[in-house]
Design an enzyme around this catalytic site. Structure first.
Site, PDB file in Angstrom:
ATOM      1  N   PHE A 137     -20.279  31.935 -22.744  1.00  0.00           N
ATOM      2  CA  PHE A 137     -20.162  33.391 -22.781  1.00  0.00           C
ATOM      3  C   PHE A 137     -18.742  33.766 -22.380  1.00  0.00           C
ATOM      4  O   PHE A 137     -18.289  33.411 -21.301  1.00  0.00           O
ATOM      5  CB  PHE A 137     -21.169  34.079 -21.841  1.00  0.00           C
ATOM      6  CG  PHE A 137     -21.089  35.576 -21.937  1.00  0.00           C
ATOM      7  CD1 PHE A 137     -21.730  36.260 -22.965  1.00  0.00           C
ATOM      8  CD2 PHE A 137     -20.335  36.315 -21.027  1.00  0.00           C
ATOM      9  CE1 PHE A 137     -21.624  37.641 -23.090  1.00  0.00           C
ATOM     10  CE2 PHE A 137     -20.231  37.697 -21.147  1.00  0.00           C
ATOM     11  CZ  PHE A 137     -20.878  38.357 -22.172  1.00  0.00           C
ATOM     12  N   ASP A 222     -12.290  29.446 -18.334  1.00  0.00           N
ATOM     13  CA  ASP A 222     -12.794  30.786 -18.077  1.00  0.00           C
ATOM     14  C   ASP A 222     -13.522  30.730 -16.730  1.00  0.00           C
ATOM     15  O   ASP A 222     -14.675  30.316 -16.651  1.00  0.00           O
ATOM     16  CB  ASP A 222     -13.739  31.197 -19.222  1.00  0.00           C
ATOM     17  CG  ASP A 222     -14.404  32.547 -18.976  1.00  0.00           C
ATOM     18  OD1 ASP A 222     -14.361  33.041 -17.835  1.00  0.00           O
ATOM     19  OD2 ASP A 222     -14.980  33.092 -19.938  1.00  0.00           O
ATOM     20  N   LYS A 251     -14.751  38.986 -12.506  1.00  0.00           N
ATOM     21  CA  LYS A 251     -15.871  39.391 -11.655  1.00  0.00           C
ATOM     22  C   LYS A 251     -15.579  39.495 -10.145  1.00  0.00           C
ATOM     23  O   LYS A 251     -15.518  40.595  -9.605  1.00  0.00           O
ATOM     24  CB  LYS A 251     -17.061  38.475 -11.909  1.00  0.00           C
ATOM     25  CG  LYS A 251     -17.622  38.663 -13.319  1.00  0.00           C
ATOM     26  CD  LYS A 251     -18.946  37.982 -13.503  1.00  0.00           C
ATOM     27  CE  LYS A 251     -19.672  38.466 -14.734  1.00  0.00           C
ATOM     28  NZ  LYS A 251     -19.260  37.883 -16.008  1.00  0.00           N
TER      29      LYS A 251
HETATM   30  C1  LIG Z   1     -18.911  38.159 -17.343  1.00  0.00           C
HETATM   31  C2  LIG Z   1     -18.140  37.137 -18.058  1.00  0.00           C
HETATM   32  C3  LIG Z   1     -17.191  37.488 -19.055  1.00  0.00           C
HETATM   33  C4  LIG Z   1     -16.992  38.902 -19.509  1.00  0.00           C
HETATM   34  O1  LIG Z   1     -16.521  39.749 -18.507  1.00  0.00           O
HETATM   35  P1  LIG Z   1     -16.546  41.331 -18.741  1.00  0.00           P
HETATM   36  O2  LIG Z   1     -15.859  41.858 -17.523  1.00  0.00           O
HETATM   37  O3  LIG Z   1     -17.966  41.737 -18.858  1.00  0.00           O
HETATM   38  O4  LIG Z   1     -15.787  41.596 -19.984  1.00  0.00           O
HETATM   39  C5  LIG Z   1     -16.471  36.465 -19.629  1.00  0.00           C
HETATM   40  N1  LIG Z   1     -16.639  35.183 -19.275  1.00  0.00           N
HETATM   41  C6  LIG Z   1     -17.525  34.822 -18.324  1.00  0.00           C
HETATM   42  C7  LIG Z   1     -17.661  33.377 -17.946  1.00  0.00           C
HETATM   43  C8  LIG Z   1     -18.306  35.777 -17.694  1.00  0.00           C
HETATM   44  O5  LIG Z   1     -19.221  35.414 -16.788  1.00  0.00           O
END
Ligand SMILES: *Cc1c(COP(=O)(O)O)cnc(C)c1O
Length: 400
Positions: A137, A222, A251
Protein backbone atom coordinates in the site's frame (compact mmCIF):
# COMPACT_ATOMS: atom_id res chain seq x y z
CA UNK A 1 -26.87 17.54 18.32
CA UNK A 2 -27.17 13.87 19.15
CA UNK A 3 -24.82 11.14 18.00
CA UNK A 4 -27.33 9.89 15.43
CA UNK A 5 -27.67 13.32 13.91
CA UNK A 6 -23.94 13.80 13.29
CA UNK A 7 -23.72 10.41 11.67
CA UNK A 8 -26.85 10.99 9.62
CA UNK A 9 -25.47 14.33 8.43
CA UNK A 10 -22.21 12.70 7.44
CA UNK A 11 -24.05 10.15 5.32
CA UNK A 12 -25.87 12.99 3.56
CA UNK A 13 -22.91 15.31 3.05
CA UNK A 14 -19.93 13.14 2.18
CA UNK A 15 -18.78 11.21 -0.83
CA UNK A 16 -19.01 7.80 0.71
CA UNK A 17 -15.42 6.59 0.80
CA UNK A 18 -15.00 5.53 4.44
CA UNK A 19 -16.44 2.60 6.32
CA UNK A 20 -16.76 4.40 9.61
CA UNK A 21 -17.34 2.83 13.01
CA UNK A 22 -20.48 4.31 14.65
CA UNK A 23 -18.79 6.63 17.12
CA UNK A 24 -18.23 10.41 17.00
CA UNK A 25 -15.00 11.35 18.77
CA UNK A 26 -14.60 14.78 20.35
CA UNK A 27 -11.58 14.64 22.67
CA UNK A 28 -8.42 12.66 23.39
CA UNK A 29 -5.65 12.49 25.96
CA UNK A 30 -2.82 9.97 26.02
CA UNK A 31 -4.10 6.57 24.92
CA UNK A 32 -7.76 7.50 25.59
CA UNK A 33 -10.49 9.23 23.59
CA UNK A 34 -14.04 10.31 24.41
CA UNK A 35 -17.11 10.41 22.18
CA UNK A 36 -19.85 13.04 22.01
CA UNK A 37 -21.84 11.10 24.63
CA UNK A 38 -18.95 11.25 27.11
CA UNK A 39 -18.05 7.57 26.75
CA UNK A 40 -14.36 6.73 27.19
CA UNK A 41 -12.34 4.42 24.93
CA UNK A 42 -8.85 2.96 25.04
CA UNK A 43 -7.41 3.74 21.62
CA UNK A 44 -5.49 0.97 19.86
CA UNK A 45 -6.02 2.55 16.44
CA UNK A 46 -4.00 5.66 17.22
CA UNK A 47 -5.28 7.68 14.27
CA UNK A 48 -4.01 4.89 11.99
CA UNK A 49 -0.52 4.70 13.51
CA UNK A 50 -0.26 8.49 13.63
CA UNK A 51 -0.61 9.42 17.31
CA UNK A 52 2.89 8.31 18.35
CA UNK A 53 2.80 10.24 21.63
CA UNK A 54 -0.89 9.66 22.25
CA UNK A 55 -3.62 12.26 21.87
CA UNK A 56 -2.81 15.93 22.40
CA UNK A 57 0.63 15.36 23.96
CA UNK A 58 1.59 18.48 25.92
CA UNK A 59 5.00 18.90 24.25
CA UNK A 60 3.31 19.05 20.85
CA UNK A 61 0.38 21.20 21.97
CA UNK A 62 2.84 23.72 23.46
CA UNK A 63 5.00 23.74 20.33
CA UNK A 64 1.91 24.29 18.16
CA UNK A 65 0.59 27.09 20.38
CA UNK A 66 3.93 28.87 20.36
CA UNK A 67 4.46 28.47 16.62
CA UNK A 68 0.89 29.50 15.79
CA UNK A 69 1.55 32.81 17.52
CA UNK A 70 4.75 33.42 15.57
CA UNK A 71 4.36 32.13 12.01
CA UNK A 72 2.04 29.51 10.53
CA UNK A 73 2.83 29.61 6.82
CA UNK A 74 5.43 31.46 4.82
CA UNK A 75 5.77 29.47 1.52
CA UNK A 76 8.96 27.81 0.42
CA UNK A 77 10.08 30.99 -1.28
CA UNK A 78 11.65 31.76 2.11
CA UNK A 79 13.81 30.04 4.70
CA UNK A 80 11.96 29.12 7.90
CA UNK A 81 13.57 27.77 11.04
CA UNK A 82 11.34 24.84 12.18
CA UNK A 83 11.73 23.04 8.86
CA UNK A 84 15.50 23.39 8.92
CA UNK A 85 15.60 22.09 12.50
CA UNK A 86 13.40 19.15 11.53
CA UNK A 87 15.54 18.34 8.50
CA UNK A 88 18.60 18.33 10.75
CA UNK A 89 16.93 15.97 13.25
CA UNK A 90 15.91 13.55 10.49
CA UNK A 91 19.27 13.58 8.73
CA UNK A 92 21.28 13.23 11.96
CA UNK A 93 19.20 10.25 13.05
CA UNK A 94 18.96 8.34 9.77
CA UNK A 95 21.24 7.07 7.01
CA UNK A 96 19.87 9.68 4.58
CA UNK A 97 21.36 13.07 3.72
CA UNK A 98 18.69 15.34 2.26
CA UNK A 99 14.99 15.86 2.76
CA UNK A 100 11.85 17.22 1.08
CA UNK A 101 8.70 17.98 3.11
CA UNK A 102 5.14 17.48 1.93
CA UNK A 103 1.68 16.84 3.39
CA UNK A 104 0.73 13.18 3.10
CA UNK A 105 2.17 9.75 2.64
CA UNK A 106 0.97 9.40 -0.93
CA UNK A 107 2.62 12.69 -1.78
CA UNK A 108 5.90 11.62 -0.19
CA UNK A 109 5.87 8.45 -2.30
CA UNK A 110 5.02 10.47 -5.42
CA UNK A 111 8.07 12.61 -4.74
CA UNK A 112 10.25 9.56 -4.17
CA UNK A 113 9.10 8.11 -7.49
CA UNK A 114 9.74 11.40 -9.30
CA UNK A 115 13.26 11.41 -7.83
CA UNK A 116 13.78 7.79 -8.93
CA UNK A 117 12.67 8.77 -12.44
CA UNK A 118 15.15 11.68 -12.44
CA UNK A 119 17.80 9.15 -11.52
CA UNK A 120 16.69 6.84 -14.33
CA UNK A 121 16.83 9.66 -16.85
CA UNK A 122 20.17 11.07 -15.72
CA UNK A 123 22.05 7.87 -14.86
CA UNK A 124 20.32 4.83 -16.37
CA UNK A 125 19.65 5.88 -19.95
CA UNK A 126 15.95 6.61 -19.37
CA UNK A 127 15.00 3.67 -17.14
CA UNK A 128 11.69 4.48 -15.45
CA UNK A 129 9.98 1.34 -14.17
CA UNK A 130 9.48 0.80 -10.44
CA UNK A 131 9.10 -2.67 -8.93
CA UNK A 132 6.69 -2.83 -5.97
CA UNK A 133 5.14 -5.76 -4.07
CA UNK A 134 1.81 -7.54 -4.20
CA UNK A 135 -0.40 -6.53 -1.25
CA UNK A 136 1.56 -3.34 -0.78
CA UNK A 137 0.00 0.00 0.00
CA UNK A 138 1.56 3.27 -1.11
CA UNK A 139 -1.33 5.75 -1.14
CA UNK A 140 -4.37 6.95 -3.06
CA UNK A 141 -3.16 9.28 -5.82
CA UNK A 142 -3.40 7.83 -9.32
CA UNK A 143 0.30 7.00 -9.54
CA UNK A 144 0.36 5.51 -6.03
CA UNK A 145 -2.74 3.49 -6.89
CA UNK A 146 -0.67 2.11 -9.76
CA UNK A 147 2.24 1.48 -7.38
CA UNK A 148 -0.01 -0.29 -4.86
CA UNK A 149 0.02 -3.98 -5.69
CA UNK A 150 -3.68 -4.67 -4.99
CA UNK A 151 -6.15 -5.09 -7.83
CA UNK A 152 -9.13 -3.97 -5.74
CA UNK A 153 -7.67 -0.46 -5.41
CA UNK A 154 -6.75 -0.27 -9.09
CA UNK A 155 -9.70 -1.69 -10.99
CA UNK A 156 -12.12 1.26 -10.58
CA UNK A 157 -9.57 3.71 -12.03
CA UNK A 158 -8.04 1.96 -15.01
CA UNK A 159 -6.23 3.30 -17.06
CA UNK A 160 -3.57 4.09 -14.46
CA UNK A 161 -0.20 5.78 -14.99
CA UNK A 162 2.23 3.17 -16.27
CA UNK A 163 5.74 2.36 -15.17
CA UNK A 164 4.93 0.10 -12.22
CA UNK A 165 5.11 -3.65 -11.88
CA UNK A 166 4.36 -5.62 -8.74
CA UNK A 167 5.86 -8.93 -7.64
CA UNK A 168 5.35 -11.35 -4.76
CA UNK A 169 6.41 -9.89 -1.39
CA UNK A 170 9.13 -11.64 0.57
CA UNK A 171 10.48 -13.25 -2.60
CA UNK A 172 13.92 -12.00 -3.64
CA UNK A 173 13.95 -14.08 -6.84
CA UNK A 174 10.75 -12.37 -7.99
CA UNK A 175 12.46 -8.99 -7.71
CA UNK A 176 15.46 -10.30 -9.66
CA UNK A 177 13.30 -11.71 -12.45
CA UNK A 178 11.35 -8.45 -12.73
CA UNK A 179 14.51 -6.30 -12.92
CA UNK A 180 14.93 -5.20 -16.54
CA UNK A 181 16.90 -2.54 -18.39
CA UNK A 182 13.96 -0.18 -17.92
CA UNK A 183 13.93 -0.66 -14.11
CA UNK A 184 15.10 2.34 -12.07
CA UNK A 185 14.02 1.35 -8.54
CA UNK A 186 12.42 -1.14 -6.17
CA UNK A 187 9.99 0.28 -3.59
CA UNK A 188 8.95 -1.79 -0.57
CA UNK A 189 7.43 -1.45 2.87
CA UNK A 190 9.70 -2.99 5.55
CA UNK A 191 6.52 -4.55 6.98
CA UNK A 192 3.34 -4.35 4.91
CA UNK A 193 0.89 -2.38 7.05
CA UNK A 194 -2.40 -1.99 5.17
CA UNK A 195 -1.75 -5.30 3.41
CA UNK A 196 -2.28 -7.08 6.75
CA UNK A 197 0.87 -6.51 8.87
CA UNK A 198 2.96 -8.89 6.77
CA UNK A 199 6.44 -9.34 8.22
CA UNK A 200 9.05 -10.57 5.72
CA UNK A 201 11.88 -13.00 6.47
CA UNK A 202 14.77 -11.37 8.33
CA UNK A 203 17.06 -11.37 5.28
CA UNK A 204 14.57 -10.32 2.56
CA UNK A 205 15.14 -6.55 2.66
CA UNK A 206 18.89 -6.94 3.00
CA UNK A 207 19.01 -9.19 -0.05
CA UNK A 208 16.84 -6.87 -2.13
CA UNK A 209 18.96 -3.87 -1.09
CA UNK A 210 22.10 -5.75 -2.12
CA UNK A 211 20.56 -6.69 -5.47
CA UNK A 212 19.60 -3.06 -6.12
CA UNK A 213 23.10 -1.86 -5.38
CA UNK A 214 24.61 -4.53 -7.64
CA UNK A 215 22.32 -3.46 -10.46
CA UNK A 216 22.72 0.25 -9.83
CA UNK A 217 18.99 0.76 -9.25
CA UNK A 218 17.48 2.57 -6.27
CA UNK A 219 16.23 0.82 -3.15
CA UNK A 220 13.28 2.81 -1.80
CA UNK A 221 11.69 2.06 1.56
CA UNK A 222 8.19 3.30 2.30
CA UNK A 223 8.48 3.74 6.08
CA UNK A 224 5.30 5.77 6.27
CA UNK A 225 3.74 3.30 8.69
CA UNK A 226 6.85 1.58 10.12
CA UNK A 227 8.96 4.70 10.71
CA UNK A 228 9.32 6.94 13.78
CA UNK A 229 9.68 4.19 16.35
CA UNK A 230 6.64 2.09 15.48
CA UNK A 231 8.48 -1.22 15.13
CA UNK A 232 10.95 -0.76 18.00
CA UNK A 233 13.72 1.18 16.26
CA UNK A 234 13.46 4.74 14.97
CA UNK A 235 13.27 3.30 11.42
CA UNK A 236 12.49 -0.31 10.61
CA UNK A 237 15.43 -0.63 8.20
CA UNK A 238 17.76 -0.55 11.22
CA UNK A 239 16.49 -4.00 12.23
CA UNK A 240 16.97 -5.46 8.78
CA UNK A 241 20.43 -4.21 7.81
CA UNK A 242 18.90 -2.68 4.69
CA UNK A 243 19.72 1.00 4.30
CA UNK A 244 17.48 2.63 1.71
CA UNK A 245 18.66 5.10 -0.96
CA UNK A 246 15.35 6.91 -0.56
CA UNK A 247 12.94 6.69 2.39
CA UNK A 248 9.44 8.08 2.84
CA UNK A 249 7.82 9.08 6.13
CA UNK A 250 4.44 10.41 7.19
CA UNK A 251 2.02 8.92 9.73
CA UNK A 252 3.92 9.01 13.04
CA UNK A 253 6.05 12.03 12.19
CA UNK A 254 3.88 14.90 13.37
CA UNK A 255 1.52 13.63 16.10
CA UNK A 256 -1.44 14.21 13.80
CA UNK A 257 -0.65 17.38 11.89
CA UNK A 258 -0.39 16.63 8.17
CA UNK A 259 3.31 16.33 7.48
CA UNK A 260 5.28 13.87 5.38
CA UNK A 261 8.77 13.69 3.98
CA UNK A 262 11.02 11.84 1.63
CA UNK A 263 14.73 11.62 2.22
CA UNK A 264 17.55 10.64 -0.11
CA UNK A 265 21.22 9.82 0.05
CA UNK A 266 23.53 12.51 -1.27
CA UNK A 267 24.37 10.58 -4.47
CA UNK A 268 20.72 10.41 -5.48
CA UNK A 269 19.66 13.93 -4.50
CA UNK A 270 19.21 14.87 -8.13
CA UNK A 271 16.49 17.52 -8.20
CA UNK A 272 17.21 21.02 -9.44
CA UNK A 273 15.19 24.07 -8.35
CA UNK A 274 11.73 24.00 -9.93
CA UNK A 275 11.64 20.24 -10.54
CA UNK A 276 9.48 19.56 -7.48
CA UNK A 277 7.61 21.70 -4.97
CA UNK A 278 4.80 22.21 -2.46
CA UNK A 279 2.75 25.12 -1.11
CA UNK A 280 2.17 23.85 2.41
CA UNK A 281 4.98 21.29 2.53
CA UNK A 282 7.10 21.76 5.65
CA UNK A 283 5.39 24.92 6.83
CA UNK A 284 6.48 26.25 10.23
CA UNK A 285 3.39 25.01 12.07
CA UNK A 286 3.58 21.35 11.08
CA UNK A 287 7.37 21.30 11.38
CA UNK A 288 7.17 22.65 14.93
CA UNK A 289 4.85 19.75 15.80
CA UNK A 290 7.13 17.23 14.11
CA UNK A 291 10.25 18.65 15.80
CA UNK A 292 8.58 18.35 19.21
CA UNK A 293 7.43 14.80 18.42
CA UNK A 294 10.78 13.61 17.14
CA UNK A 295 12.79 15.25 19.93
CA UNK A 296 10.58 13.59 22.53
CA UNK A 297 10.88 10.20 20.85
CA UNK A 298 14.65 10.40 20.56
CA UNK A 299 15.38 11.97 23.98
CA UNK A 300 13.21 9.45 25.83
CA UNK A 301 14.34 6.46 23.76
CA UNK A 302 10.73 5.64 22.94
CA UNK A 303 11.76 2.95 20.39
CA UNK A 304 13.30 0.96 23.25
CA UNK A 305 10.04 1.24 25.20
CA UNK A 306 8.13 0.16 22.10
CA UNK A 307 10.29 -2.96 21.96
CA UNK A 308 9.55 -3.78 25.62
CA UNK A 309 5.81 -3.07 25.57
CA UNK A 310 5.51 -4.70 22.15
CA UNK A 311 7.09 -7.86 23.53
CA UNK A 312 4.64 -7.87 26.43
CA UNK A 313 1.74 -7.28 24.02
CA UNK A 314 2.72 -10.05 21.59
CA UNK A 315 3.16 -12.50 24.49
CA UNK A 316 -0.38 -11.70 25.64
CA UNK A 317 -1.71 -12.12 22.10
CA UNK A 318 0.06 -15.49 21.81
CA UNK A 319 -1.63 -16.38 25.06
CA UNK A 320 -5.03 -15.59 23.49
CA UNK A 321 -4.11 -17.74 20.51
CA UNK A 322 -3.53 -20.68 22.85
CA UNK A 323 -7.01 -20.24 24.26
CA UNK A 324 -8.99 -19.66 21.08
CA UNK A 325 -8.52 -22.13 18.26
CA UNK A 326 -10.11 -19.77 15.72
CA UNK A 327 -7.08 -17.45 16.05
CA UNK A 328 -4.73 -18.63 13.32
CA UNK A 329 -1.81 -16.21 13.67
CA UNK A 330 -0.24 -13.49 15.79
CA UNK A 331 2.26 -11.32 13.93
CA UNK A 332 4.01 -7.97 13.76
CA UNK A 333 6.86 -6.06 15.34
CA UNK A 334 6.98 -3.49 18.10
CA UNK A 335 3.57 -1.85 18.29
CA UNK A 336 2.38 -2.82 14.83
CA UNK A 337 0.65 -6.12 15.53
CA UNK A 338 -2.13 -8.26 14.10
CA UNK A 339 -4.37 -11.17 15.04
CA UNK A 340 -5.68 -13.34 12.22
CA UNK A 341 -8.75 -15.59 12.42
CA UNK A 342 -9.96 -18.58 10.45
CA UNK A 343 -13.10 -16.71 9.33
CA UNK A 344 -14.25 -13.19 8.51
CA UNK A 345 -15.14 -12.00 12.00
CA UNK A 346 -13.00 -8.85 12.23
CA UNK A 347 -15.86 -6.39 11.74
CA UNK A 348 -18.02 -7.95 14.44
CA UNK A 349 -15.02 -7.96 16.80
CA UNK A 350 -14.37 -4.27 16.11
CA UNK A 351 -17.97 -3.47 17.08
CA UNK A 352 -17.92 -5.70 20.16
CA UNK A 353 -14.68 -4.07 21.35
CA UNK A 354 -16.17 -0.64 20.70
CA UNK A 355 -19.10 -1.46 22.96
CA UNK A 356 -16.67 -2.34 25.75
CA UNK A 357 -14.57 0.78 25.27
CA UNK A 358 -11.69 -0.45 23.10
CA UNK A 359 -10.89 0.87 19.62
CA UNK A 360 -9.22 -1.58 17.22
CA UNK A 361 -8.80 -1.73 13.45
CA UNK A 362 -10.00 -4.31 10.94
CA UNK A 363 -7.05 -4.64 8.57
CA UNK A 364 -8.59 -7.53 6.63
CA UNK A 365 -12.01 -9.20 6.88
CA UNK A 366 -10.32 -11.90 8.97
CA UNK A 367 -7.68 -9.85 10.82
CA UNK A 368 -7.42 -7.13 13.46
CA UNK A 369 -4.54 -4.67 13.59
CA UNK A 370 -3.22 -2.94 16.72
CA UNK A 371 -1.24 0.30 16.45
CA UNK A 372 -1.66 2.07 19.79
CA UNK A 373 0.30 5.19 20.75
CA UNK A 374 3.97 4.38 21.29
CA UNK A 375 3.66 5.64 24.88
CA UNK A 376 1.15 2.92 25.79
CA UNK A 377 1.88 1.20 29.12
CA UNK A 378 1.85 -2.53 29.91
CA UNK A 379 -1.17 -1.89 32.13
CA UNK A 380 -3.07 -0.37 29.22
CA UNK A 381 -2.09 -3.34 27.07
CA UNK A 382 -3.43 -5.66 29.78
CA UNK A 383 -6.65 -3.68 29.85
CA UNK A 384 -7.05 -4.09 26.09
CA UNK A 385 -6.21 -7.79 26.30
CA UNK A 386 -8.85 -8.31 28.97
CA UNK A 387 -11.50 -6.70 26.75
CA UNK A 388 -10.34 -8.78 23.78
CA UNK A 389 -10.52 -11.88 25.93
CA UNK A 390 -14.17 -11.16 26.83
CA UNK A 391 -15.07 -10.41 23.24
CA UNK A 392 -13.39 -13.56 21.95
CA UNK A 393 -15.11 -15.66 24.59
CA UNK A 394 -18.45 -14.25 23.53
CA UNK A 395 -17.61 -15.01 19.89
CA UNK A 396 -16.84 -18.61 20.83
CA UNK A 397 -20.01 -18.92 22.92
CA UNK A 398 -22.50 -16.60 21.25
CA UNK A 399 -25.52 -15.69 23.45
CA UNK A 400 -28.75 -16.16 21.54
C1 LIG B 1 -0.80 5.24 5.08
C2 LIG B 1 0.24 4.83 4.13
C3 LIG B 1 0.46 5.55 2.92
C4 LIG B 1 -0.42 6.69 2.50
O1 LIG B 1 -0.37 7.78 3.36
P1 LIG B 1 -1.46 8.94 3.22
O2 LIG B 1 -0.99 9.95 4.22
O3 LIG B 1 -2.78 8.35 3.53
O4 LIG B 1 -1.38 9.44 1.83
C5 LIG B 1 1.49 5.13 2.12
N1 LIG B 1 2.28 4.09 2.45
C6 LIG B 1 2.10 3.40 3.59
C7 LIG B 1 3.02 2.26 3.92
C8 LIG B 1 1.08 3.74 4.46
O5 LIG B 1 0.87 3.02 5.57
Amino acid sequence: MSQDNWQELERKLFLSTFNRVPVTLVRGKGARVWDDQGKEYLDFVGGWAVNSLGHCPSVVVEALEKQARNLIQASNQFYTIPQIELAQLLVQNSCLDRVFFCNSGAEANEGAIKLARRYGKLRLGGAYEIITANNSFHGRTLAMTAATGQRKFQEPYIPLPNGFVSVEYNNVEAVKVATLNKTCAVMLEPIQGEGGVNVPDDTYLEKVAKWCHEKGILFILDEIQTGIGRTGTLFAYEQYNAEPDIMTLAKGLGSGVPIAAFLAKEDFSLFSPGEHGSTFGGNPLVCAAACATLKYIITNDIPKKVKQVGKHFITKLENLKQQFDFITEVRGRGLLLALEFNSEIAQELVLACLKRGLLVNKVKPNALRFMPPLIITEREVDEAISILQDVLEETRNPKY
